[in-house]
Design an enzyme around this catalytic site. Structure first.
Site, short mmCIF file in Angstrom:
data_model
loop_
_atom_site.label_atom_id
_atom_site.label_comp_id
_atom_site.label_asym_id
_atom_site.label_seq_id
_atom_site.Cartn_x
_atom_site.Cartn_y
_atom_site.Cartn_z
N SER A 69 0.81 -1.22 0.00
CA SER A 69 0.00 0.00 0.00
C SER A 69 0.84 1.27 0.00
O SER A 69 0.33 2.36 -0.31
CB SER A 69 -0.95 0.01 1.21
OG SER A 69 -0.21 0.02 2.42
N ARG A 73 2.36 6.09 -3.32
CA ARG A 73 2.84 7.44 -3.09
C ARG A 73 4.32 7.50 -2.69
O ARG A 73 4.96 8.55 -2.84
CB ARG A 73 2.00 8.15 -2.01
CG ARG A 73 2.12 7.47 -0.65
CD ARG A 73 0.98 7.81 0.29
NE ARG A 73 1.11 7.09 1.56
CZ ARG A 73 0.77 5.82 1.71
NH1 ARG A 73 0.30 5.12 0.71
NH2 ARG A 73 0.92 5.24 2.89
N CYS A 187 -3.91 8.53 7.29
CA CYS A 187 -4.25 8.36 5.88
C CYS A 187 -4.81 6.97 5.60
O CYS A 187 -5.50 6.77 4.60
CB CYS A 187 -3.04 8.65 5.00
SG CYS A 187 -1.69 7.45 5.12
#
Length: 241
Positions: A69, A73, A187
């Site tokens: 995951s 980013r 997040c």
């Protein structure tokens, strides 16, 4: 400051011809010792651009391992690094990008008990962590050590960045009260657009380069806010520089 080698002159030629940086600025980058707290969404672009810029010594503090995951980013990590320490993955990235950078891996969690020791020997700290408690601990330790701190944060589509100097406004001037954890969801709960971490992390790298080279006006006493959905920057003054 040590002279640039012919290879360094070629590698950093775009900096050397840039007014406001030049050869002297590049020598300052080469001499700089920068500690990055967190090799995640914000730390990734910071690490990438400071390594590319020729920061001489780059330390990275991160106790975590790379997970699937993260890759949405945290762009310095690769799929084949899943399960490995983020500090080690960051080192592999930096070594592949710029072998002239001396990398120091600190695969541990920054806490009040070890913050001063971790920061020892560095002249600039960059905080890319994702929780208020660690950011406060980092800010306190940097202030106590008299080290400038570049701080950033992101959530969902938004982000922010500022600079704390030993003689300027401090973290508690911006955040006089400790927020409730429920008001700052992680997040993992609310999500974050990957490109937002790129925007803020790159701005953090920019502030670091400005501080090192002495060019421009750093975000001291100013909080730069980014609204990704509206493509709008705003600024909040929280103290005189």
């Amino acid at each position: 400051m040590s002279a640039l080698t012919p290879a360094e002159t070629r590698r950093y030629s775009r900096h050397i011809v840039l007014r406001g940086v030049g050869g002297e600025g590049q020598q300052r980058l080469k001499a700089a010792r920068v500690l990055v707290i967190g090799a995640g969404g914000l730390g990734s672009p910071v690490i990438a651009y400071l390594a590319a810029a020729g920061v001489g010594t780059l330390g990275v503090v991160d106790h975590d391992t790379v997970s699937l995951s993260n890759l949405q980013r945290q762009v310095i990590h690769r799929t084949d690094a899943i399960g490995t320490a983020k500090a080690a993955s960051a080192e592999a990235f930096v070594n592949g990008l710029n072998e002239l950078v001396q990398f120091r891996a600190h695969p541990e969690r920054l806490e009040a008990a070890n913050a001063a020791q971790l920061m020892s020997g560095y002249d600039l700290v960059i905080d890319g962590t994702d929780n208020f408690a660690t950011r406060l601990t980092t800010a306190k330790a940097a202030a106590a050590a008299g080290i400038p701190l570049v701080s950033g944060a992101v959530s969902m589509f938004d982000g922010q960045v500022t600079v704390f100097m030993p003689e300027g406004p401090q973290f508690r001037d911006l955040y006089p009260d400790t927020p409730d954890e429920a008001d700052l969801p992680a997040c993992e709960v609310v999500g974050v657009l990957g490109a937002v971490t790129g925007v803020i992390g790159t701005l953090m790298a920019m502030e670091a380069i400005k501080l090192i080279t002495g060019t421009g006006t750093p975000l001291i006493g100013r909080l730069l806010l980014y609204d990704g959905r509206a493509a709008r920057f705003t600024e909040l003054d929280y103290g005189a520089a």
